[in-house]
Motif scaffolding. Structure first.
Motif, PDB file in Angstrom:
ATOM      1  N   PHE A 119       0.814  -1.212   0.000  1.00 19.19           N
ATOM      2  CA  PHE A 119       0.000   0.000   0.000  1.00 19.19           C
ATOM      3  C   PHE A 119       0.850   1.265   0.000  1.00 19.19           C
ATOM      4  N   GLN A 120       2.170   1.130  -0.126  1.00 21.37           N
ATOM      5  CA  GLN A 120       3.113   2.255  -0.215  1.00 21.37           C
ATOM      6  C   GLN A 120       3.375   2.934   1.121  1.00 21.37           C
ATOM      7  N   ALA A 121       3.425   2.160   2.207  1.00 20.20           N
ATOM      8  CA  ALA A 121       3.875   2.715   3.481  1.00 20.20           C
ATOM      9  C   ALA A 121       5.359   3.079   3.366  1.00 20.20           C
ATOM     10  N   LYS A 122       5.738   4.192   3.962  1.00 24.40           N
ATOM     11  CA  LYS A 122       7.119   4.682   3.845  1.00 24.40           C
ATOM     12  C   LYS A 122       7.985   4.232   5.008  1.00 24.40           C
ATOM     13  N   ALA A 123       7.390   4.105   6.190  1.00 25.72           N
ATOM     14  CA  ALA A 123       8.124   3.682   7.385  1.00 25.72           C
ATOM     15  C   ALA A 123       7.158   2.931   8.288  1.00 25.72           C
ATOM     16  N   ILE A 124       7.670   1.886   8.959  1.00 21.69           N
ATOM     17  CA  ILE A 124       6.832   1.058   9.833  1.00 21.69           C
ATOM     18  C   ILE A 124       7.585   0.789  11.134  1.00 21.69           C
ATOM     19  N   GLU A 125       6.865   0.922  12.233  1.00 18.84           N
ATOM     20  CA  GLU A 125       7.414   0.595  13.546  1.00 18.84           C
ATOM     21  C   GLU A 125       6.367  -0.219  14.313  1.00 18.84           C
ATOM     22  N   ILE A 126       6.753  -1.381  14.822  1.00 18.77           N
ATOM     23  CA  ILE A 126       5.837  -2.263  15.549  1.00 18.77           C
ATOM     24  C   ILE A 126       6.351  -2.433  16.973  1.00 18.77           C
ATOM     25  N   ASP A 127       5.534  -2.024  17.934  1.00 23.83           N
ATOM     26  CA  ASP A 127       5.898  -2.144  19.350  1.00 23.83           C
ATOM     27  C   ASP A 127       7.286  -1.537  19.614  1.00 23.83           C
ATOM     28  N   GLY A 128       7.533  -0.375  19.004  1.00 21.96           N
ATOM     29  CA  GLY A 128       8.792   0.328  19.221  1.00 21.96           C
ATOM     30  C   GLY A 128       9.974  -0.213  18.447  1.00 21.96           C
ATOM     31  N   LYS A 129       9.734  -1.167  17.545  1.00 21.94           N
ATOM     32  CA  LYS A 129      10.828  -1.776  16.779  1.00 21.94           C
ATOM     33  C   LYS A 129      10.695  -1.359  15.321  1.00 21.94           C
ATOM     34  N   ARG A 130      11.687  -0.637  14.844  1.00 22.48           N
ATOM     35  CA  ARG A 130      11.669  -0.106  13.478  1.00 22.48           C
ATOM     36  C   ARG A 130      11.971  -1.216  12.481  1.00 22.48           C
ATOM     37  N   LEU A 131      11.179  -1.283  11.433  1.00 26.25           N
ATOM     38  CA  LEU A 131      11.400  -2.284  10.396  1.00 26.25           C
ATOM     39  C   LEU A 131      12.237  -1.684   9.272  1.00 26.25           C
TER      40      LEU A 131
END
Length: 241
Positions: free
Chosen positions: A138-150
């Protein structure tokens, strides 16, 4: 005798042509898989593909502009553009802190699970991988899950029964997912695509629910803070051949 051989060849040619026509007719009349989508579903998919095409053209233009800047750069500071390019790549790869448009997703135990006292299992790696893949699509530019950067080498897997990101375990719900985008318009579209994709239903099956907040102009994420192993590259030192 020659006439009989010619007749025989002609007969075999007619048989082959007839067989090919029969196969073609059968393929046209009875396709292996029937497309059961209605017109609106096809139109929706076409609109999404056009949006991806438009974004691709935008990235191509940005690359062409960068190439033009290299060509027009003055001789006294040609390294300036290289430094800017490196900084941009670090931002895109997640090696720098992110601050820009985006939205927040809360992953929480479902109300029904809480009301009936059902156990809340940690989100599975398979579901999380699928969710991240869809966000990227979907063209997400940045993702962070539970404080952990992907970032590009990030791994989501099960380690000793716990779901981990970059070998670090994530908490059981509740926890947050931060999503950065190029603009507020893109953020709104990504939210609509998540809601239409059925991903929320997949979480609900696992007694989890997604609550998506409205997009905001500034959302912050910490940079990726773990070492990146580069197998096939080595640092070049000045003076080496």
């Amino acid at each position: 005798m020659a006439k009989m051989k010619g007749f025989s060849r002609f007969t075999w040619i007619l048989i082959v042509i007839g067989f090919m026509l029969a196969v073609q007719y059968n393929t046209i009349q009875s396709p292996a898989e029937r497309d059961t989508r209605d017109v609106w579903e096809i139109r929706k998919e076409l609109v999404e593909e056009k949006q991806y095409h438009s974004e691709l053209l935008t990235r191509i233009r940005e690359t062409e502009d960068l190439a033009s800047q290299y060509e027009e750069s003055t001789l006294d500071r040609p390294e300036r553009l290289v430094e800017e390019s490196i900084a941009q790549l670090r931002r895109e790869l997640g090696l720098e802190a992110y601050s820009g448009p985006g939205f927040l997703i809360h992953v929480e135990p479902s109300a029904e699970a809480i009301a009936f006292g059902q156990s809340i299992s940690p989100v599975s790696p398979d579901l999380l991988v699928r969710f991240v893949n869809e966000l990227n699509r979907f063209q997400a530019k940045a993702i962070e899950i539970d404080g952990k950067r992907l970032v590009f080498p990030s791994a989501i897997r099960d380690i000793n029964g716990r779901t981990t990101i970059n070998t670090l375990p994530i908490r059981s719900a509740p926890f947050d997912i931060r999503v950065g985008t190029d603009s507020l318009d893109v953020a709104e579209r990504v939210i609509n695509q998540i809601q239409a994709s059925g991903l929320a239903d997949d979480f609900y099956i696992d007694n989890l629910q997604l609550t998506i907040e409205e997009p905001v102009g500034t959302i912050k994420m910490a940079p990726y803070d773990q070492p990146i192993n580069v197998t096939h590259l080595s640092e070049w030192k000045e003076g080496e051949n």
